[in-house]
Design a protein around this motif. Structure first.
Motif, mmCIF file in Angstrom:
data_model
loop_
_atom_site.group_PDB
_atom_site.id
_atom_site.type_symbol
_atom_site.label_atom_id
_atom_site.label_comp_id
_atom_site.label_asym_id
_atom_site.label_seq_id
_atom_site.Cartn_x
_atom_site.Cartn_y
_atom_site.Cartn_z
ATOM 1 N N GLU A 68 145.948 72.329 -5.444
ATOM 2 C CA GLU A 68 144.625 73.345 -4.735
ATOM 3 C C GLU A 68 143.454 72.656 -4.322
ATOM 4 O O GLU A 68 143.355 71.389 -4.661
ATOM 5 C CB GLU A 68 144.089 73.875 -6.255
ATOM 6 C CG GLU A 68 142.960 74.894 -5.930
ATOM 7 C CD GLU A 68 142.432 75.479 -7.315
ATOM 8 O OE1 GLU A 68 141.674 76.293 -7.205
ATOM 9 O OE2 GLU A 68 142.896 74.792 -8.490
ATOM 10 N N TYR A 69 143.083 72.771 -3.165
ATOM 11 C CA TYR A 69 141.869 72.418 -2.417
ATOM 12 C C TYR A 69 140.683 73.118 -2.807
ATOM 13 O O TYR A 69 140.517 74.262 -2.513
ATOM 14 C CB TYR A 69 142.247 72.283 -1.057
ATOM 15 C CG TYR A 69 141.206 71.563 -0.283
ATOM 16 C CD1 TYR A 69 141.084 70.080 -0.475
ATOM 17 C CD2 TYR A 69 140.173 72.196 0.538
ATOM 18 C CE1 TYR A 69 139.822 69.230 0.239
ATOM 19 C CE2 TYR A 69 139.278 71.495 1.237
ATOM 20 C CZ TYR A 69 138.990 70.343 0.974
ATOM 21 O OH TYR A 69 137.903 69.345 1.514
ATOM 22 N N ILE A 70 139.698 72.134 -3.261
ATOM 23 C CA ILE A 70 138.314 72.756 -3.637
ATOM 24 C C ILE A 70 137.333 71.930 -2.568
ATOM 25 O O ILE A 70 137.228 70.987 -2.281
ATOM 26 C CB ILE A 70 137.832 72.504 -4.951
ATOM 27 C CG1 ILE A 70 138.925 73.286 -5.712
ATOM 28 C CG2 ILE A 70 136.435 72.749 -5.185
ATOM 29 C CD1 ILE A 70 138.491 73.561 -7.252
ATOM 30 N N SER A 71 136.750 72.711 -1.647
ATOM 31 C CA SER A 71 135.550 72.362 -0.773
ATOM 32 C C SER A 71 134.157 72.263 -1.303
ATOM 33 O O SER A 71 133.681 73.352 -1.717
ATOM 34 C CB SER A 71 135.769 73.180 0.416
ATOM 35 O OG SER A 71 134.508 72.768 1.323
ATOM 36 N N PRO A 72 133.710 71.400 -1.925
ATOM 37 C CA PRO A 72 132.428 71.274 -2.283
ATOM 38 C C PRO A 72 131.323 71.841 -1.134
ATOM 39 O O PRO A 72 130.192 72.371 -1.390
ATOM 40 C CB PRO A 72 131.783 69.871 -2.317
ATOM 41 C CG PRO A 72 133.185 69.339 -2.782
ATOM 42 C CD PRO A 72 134.275 69.871 -2.099
ATOM 43 N N VAL A 73 131.442 71.776 -0.013
ATOM 44 C CA VAL A 73 130.729 72.243 1.071
ATOM 45 C C VAL A 73 130.710 73.692 1.194
ATOM 46 O O VAL A 73 129.594 74.386 1.163
ATOM 47 C CB VAL A 73 131.357 71.814 2.591
ATOM 48 C CG1 VAL A 73 130.587 72.557 3.654
ATOM 49 C CG2 VAL A 73 131.254 70.320 2.774
ATOM 50 N N ARG A 74 131.759 74.438 0.816
ATOM 51 C CA ARG A 74 131.845 75.830 0.463
ATOM 52 C C ARG A 74 131.278 76.301 -0.674
ATOM 53 O O ARG A 74 130.789 77.452 -0.606
ATOM 54 C CB ARG A 74 133.404 76.277 0.910
ATOM 55 C CG ARG A 74 133.906 76.038 2.423
ATOM 56 C CD ARG A 74 135.100 76.868 2.639
ATOM 57 N NE ARG A 74 135.388 76.972 3.889
ATOM 58 C CZ ARG A 74 136.577 77.664 4.421
ATOM 59 N NH1 ARG A 74 137.107 78.615 3.575
ATOM 60 N NH2 ARG A 74 136.675 77.434 5.816
ATOM 61 N N LEU A 75 131.532 75.453 -1.458
ATOM 62 C CA LEU A 75 131.027 76.065 -2.978
ATOM 63 C C LEU A 75 129.416 75.838 -2.927
ATOM 64 O O LEU A 75 128.764 76.771 -3.554
ATOM 65 C CB LEU A 75 131.499 75.136 -4.076
ATOM 66 C CG LEU A 75 132.986 75.262 -4.473
ATOM 67 C CD1 LEU A 75 133.458 74.100 -5.626
ATOM 68 C CD2 LEU A 75 133.191 76.637 -4.853
ATOM 69 N N LEU A 76 128.920 74.643 -2.417
ATOM 70 C CA LEU A 76 127.522 74.673 -2.301
ATOM 71 C C LEU A 76 126.743 75.056 -1.278
ATOM 72 O O LEU A 76 125.267 75.538 -1.296
ATOM 73 C CB LEU A 76 127.074 72.979 -2.463
ATOM 74 C CG LEU A 76 127.669 72.422 -3.843
ATOM 75 C CD1 LEU A 76 127.432 70.913 -3.769
ATOM 76 C CD2 LEU A 76 127.123 73.273 -5.085
ATOM 77 N N CYS A 77 127.369 75.357 -0.123
ATOM 78 C CA CYS A 77 126.545 75.990 1.090
ATOM 79 C C CYS A 77 127.211 76.997 1.510
ATOM 80 O O CYS A 77 127.690 77.072 2.752
ATOM 81 C CB CYS A 77 126.609 74.790 2.187
ATOM 82 S SG CYS A 77 126.065 72.891 1.563
ATOM 83 N N PRO A 78 127.482 78.219 0.860
ATOM 84 C CA PRO A 78 128.069 79.224 1.400
ATOM 85 C C PRO A 78 127.501 79.723 2.478
ATOM 86 O O PRO A 78 128.086 80.363 3.527
ATOM 87 C CB PRO A 78 128.221 80.242 0.317
ATOM 88 C CG PRO A 78 126.814 79.825 -0.638
ATOM 89 C CD PRO A 78 126.696 78.406 -0.422
#
Length: 630
Positions: free
Chosen positions: A568-578
């Protein structure tokens, strides 16, 4: 070598050197390795100083007092003017901690030791170069140290027979070059900043000054050699990257290019002189341009952010040029022409004033009254103690440690299901938040500074045994989920890194564990506390400081891992900067304490988002009921 009281080609070399350095620092294409300009300056200095000393020593007119008087006239007046200006501007624009740092830098500049200071500050979590307005003075310190040592050595060398004189210069050059080549991979900061690994560059110019090589036989050969030298210089300003070990053997290209131009010394025609007039003029201004370009960029950056547009860069270059022309005509030239007692009095006054102001700045802790209590609280995170948060030297190993130093308690499973965190400091900064959010004892962790979680990536030698041991532990423990995180930004652009990551994932899933890969975190070009205070104090936008490679690296990893089984890939950019805007604070604290490493509050924020988002964690791990979502 043919006699010329003035060498216009050397001013052209100076122009190339300073243009390369400025273009590199201001991120102006195509000078992606424009830092080689400093090496060119060293070769020029070695040639000119040796030519002067040789002429005077052999003529019996050499005076050590006159030599140093000329050096003082040449170097110190404009340098002290720059120093005083930087100190005053820093007391207005910079945070108290940064102002104190500049004051320490200024004292090092005044004692010709700034290269030693900046060398001593190198480390895994060292402050970004752009936050040091006097960083560029390291090269001046190297030259000044060379000037202090070389005259006595030259007097001794020129007292010998010519063959022994040549031999002594050759031995010095070869010994220094050997130090440079050996130190660059092992102690890169020492090779870059300190004199022993740089002497060979001066010596290369010195060998030309003592006519170690016979002159080119024909004018046509002179022109060919000069052309080849300029080609080498042009290539050197473009062929190296941030990954090129430097100086090392790579420094041969710009140094030999400069040496070829100096050695060739073709007779310039009127047409050539006319065409080269702009370069010659820039060469005359080169010292002032070098002095002022970096402080201007650093201080502007601190207040308003980096020059992102072409117009921003044009304005900065134009202002730097205007400032340098004024410095050249109003300070450099008058100081050379004035009576020595006048120049000395002016230098004494400005030098004492600069040192006194620096001392007062240190004593007053950087004039903190300029900022509000809230701003000072935020600024205090620049001195953040991350060590207990990251569990340094137990679960997060520093570069001086080895895998044997990993504390057994960090990887001892006490509950099921569990999570194993593996990576570098960008994994270590997640462990605090994950331990807060997940069930106690559920988070195992093995992290090491500077070691990406990959099998065969070309990393420091200490990383290979660490990564092999971690994979062996994962195979033994068989955790339910393995979370991999690292400083992926830029590194994933290399195919070798991507292949190494896939190999590591394959090894983990083959042992029965699921894998979560956390993508690149938010990384800025300045420390987050500085950005937050700058936004409060000057109205600067923190988002303009987000490194562009963060999003591009995020896209590369997402596409790479989208079809990998049990991953599974998790993107901190997408989580924190939607919505493109990224948070700068978490629970009232900066989300990060430097350019990208999380504070405890930032760690909890990101860990909470990860746990809320991850299907793998939801299916095997029960979040702690006491965890508070920030």
């Amino acid at each position: 070598m043919r006699h010329l009281s003035y060498r216009p080609d050397i001013d052209c070399l100076r122009a190339f050197a300073v243009i390369s350095v400025i273009a590199y620092h201001y991120d102006i294409s195509p000078f992606r390795s424009g830092y080689v300009g400093v090496d060119v300056f060293f070769v020029i200095s070695g040639f000119l100083i040796t030519r002067i000393l040789r002429t005077e020593i052999l003529a019996g007119t050499f005076s050590i007092a006159n030599f140093y008087q000329r050096r003082v006239r040449r170097i110190l007046p404009a340098a002290f003017a720059m120093l005083g200006t930087v100190l005053v501007c820093s007391s207005v624009l910079l945070l108290p901690q940064d102002a104190v740092s500049v004051a320490h830098q200024a004292l090092a500049v005044a004692t010709f030791s700034s290269n030693v200071l900046f060398w001593s500050q190198q480390g895994y979590f060292d402050a970004a170069s752009i936050t040091k307005p006097l960083l560029h003075t390291w090269s001046l310190a190297v030259e000044e140290q060379y000037y202090l040592l070389f005259p006595a050595a030259a007097v001794a060398a020129f007292a010998l027979r010519r063959s022994l004189t040549l031999l002594s210069f050759v031995i010095a050059a070869l010994a220094s070059f050997a130090i440079c080549v050996l130190q660059t991979p092992l102690q890169p900061a020492s090779a870059f900043y300190l004199l022993p690994a740089r002497i060979w560059e001066f010596a290369l110019g010195a060998l030309l000054a003592i006519e170690a090589l016979p002159e080119p036989a024909t004018e046509r050969l002179r022109i060919a050699v000069a052309a080849a030298g300029w080609i080498a210089l042009g290539a050197s300003a473009n062929v190296f990257s941030s990954r090129t070990p430097y100086p090392g053997t790579a420094a041969l290209l710009p140094c030999l290019g400069a040496a070829m131009v100096i050695w060739a010394n073709p007779a310039p025609s009127k047409a050539v002189l006319t065409a080269a007039k702009p370069m010659i003029t820039v060469g005359l201004w080169s010292y002032s341009l070098y002095l002022w370009h970096w402080p201007l960029l650093s201080l502007t950056y601190a207040a308003w952010g980096p020059p992102t547009s072409g117009f921003d860069k044009f304005v900065l270059v134009a202002f730097c040029t205007a400032l340098s022309i004024a410095s050249y005509h109003l300070i450099e030239q008058p100081a050379r022409r004035a009576e020595w007692r006048i120049t000395w009095r002016w230098l004494g006054t400005t030098g004492i004033a600069a040192v006194a102001f620096a001392a007062i700045m240190i004593w007053s802790a950087g004039f903190p009254f300029r900022f509000s209590p809230q701003e000072l609280t935020i600024a205090g995170f620049l001195d953040y103690n991350y060590r207990p948060v990251y569990e340094e030297r137990t679960c997060f190993l520093d570069p001086a440690q080895s895998v044997e130093d990993l504390a057994p308690s960090c990887v001892a499973p006490t509950t099921k299901p569990n999570l194993f965190v593996w990576g570098d400091s960008h994994a270590a900064h997640l462990t605090h938040g994950l331990r807060q959010v997940l069930r106690p004892g559920a988070v195992l962790r093995a992290t090491m500074a500077g070691c990406l979680p990959a099998l065969s990536y070309g990393q420091p030698a200490r990383c290979a045994p660490f990564n092999r041991r971690v994979l062996a532990l994962i195979s033994e423990i068989k955790p339910d989920v393995v979370l991999i995180s690292g400083d992926w930004a830029r590194s994933v652009e290399a195919q070798q890194t991507r292949q190494s990551l896939l190999a590591a994932i394959g090894s983990i899933t083959a042992s029965g564990s699921r894998v979560i890969v956390v993508g690149p975190g938010l990384q800025y070009d300045a420390a987050m506390p500085r950005l937050v205070v700058s936004a409060m104090h000057f109205g600067a936008a923190p988002d303009s400081h987000l490194q562009s490679f963060v999003r591009s690296s995020d896209d590369i990893l997402r596409n790479l891992l989208k079809d990998i089984p049990e991953t599974e890939y998790i993107s901190p950019v997408r989580l924190l900067c939607p919505n493109a805007a990224c948070p700068t604070l978490a629970s009232g604290a900066p989300i990060a304490w430097d350019q990208g490493h999380l504070t405890a509050q930032g760690s909890v924020l990101l860990a909470t988002r990860i746990v809320e988002t991850s299907a793998s964690l939801k299916s095997v791990l029960e979040p702690s009921p006491t965890a508070e979502s920030p």
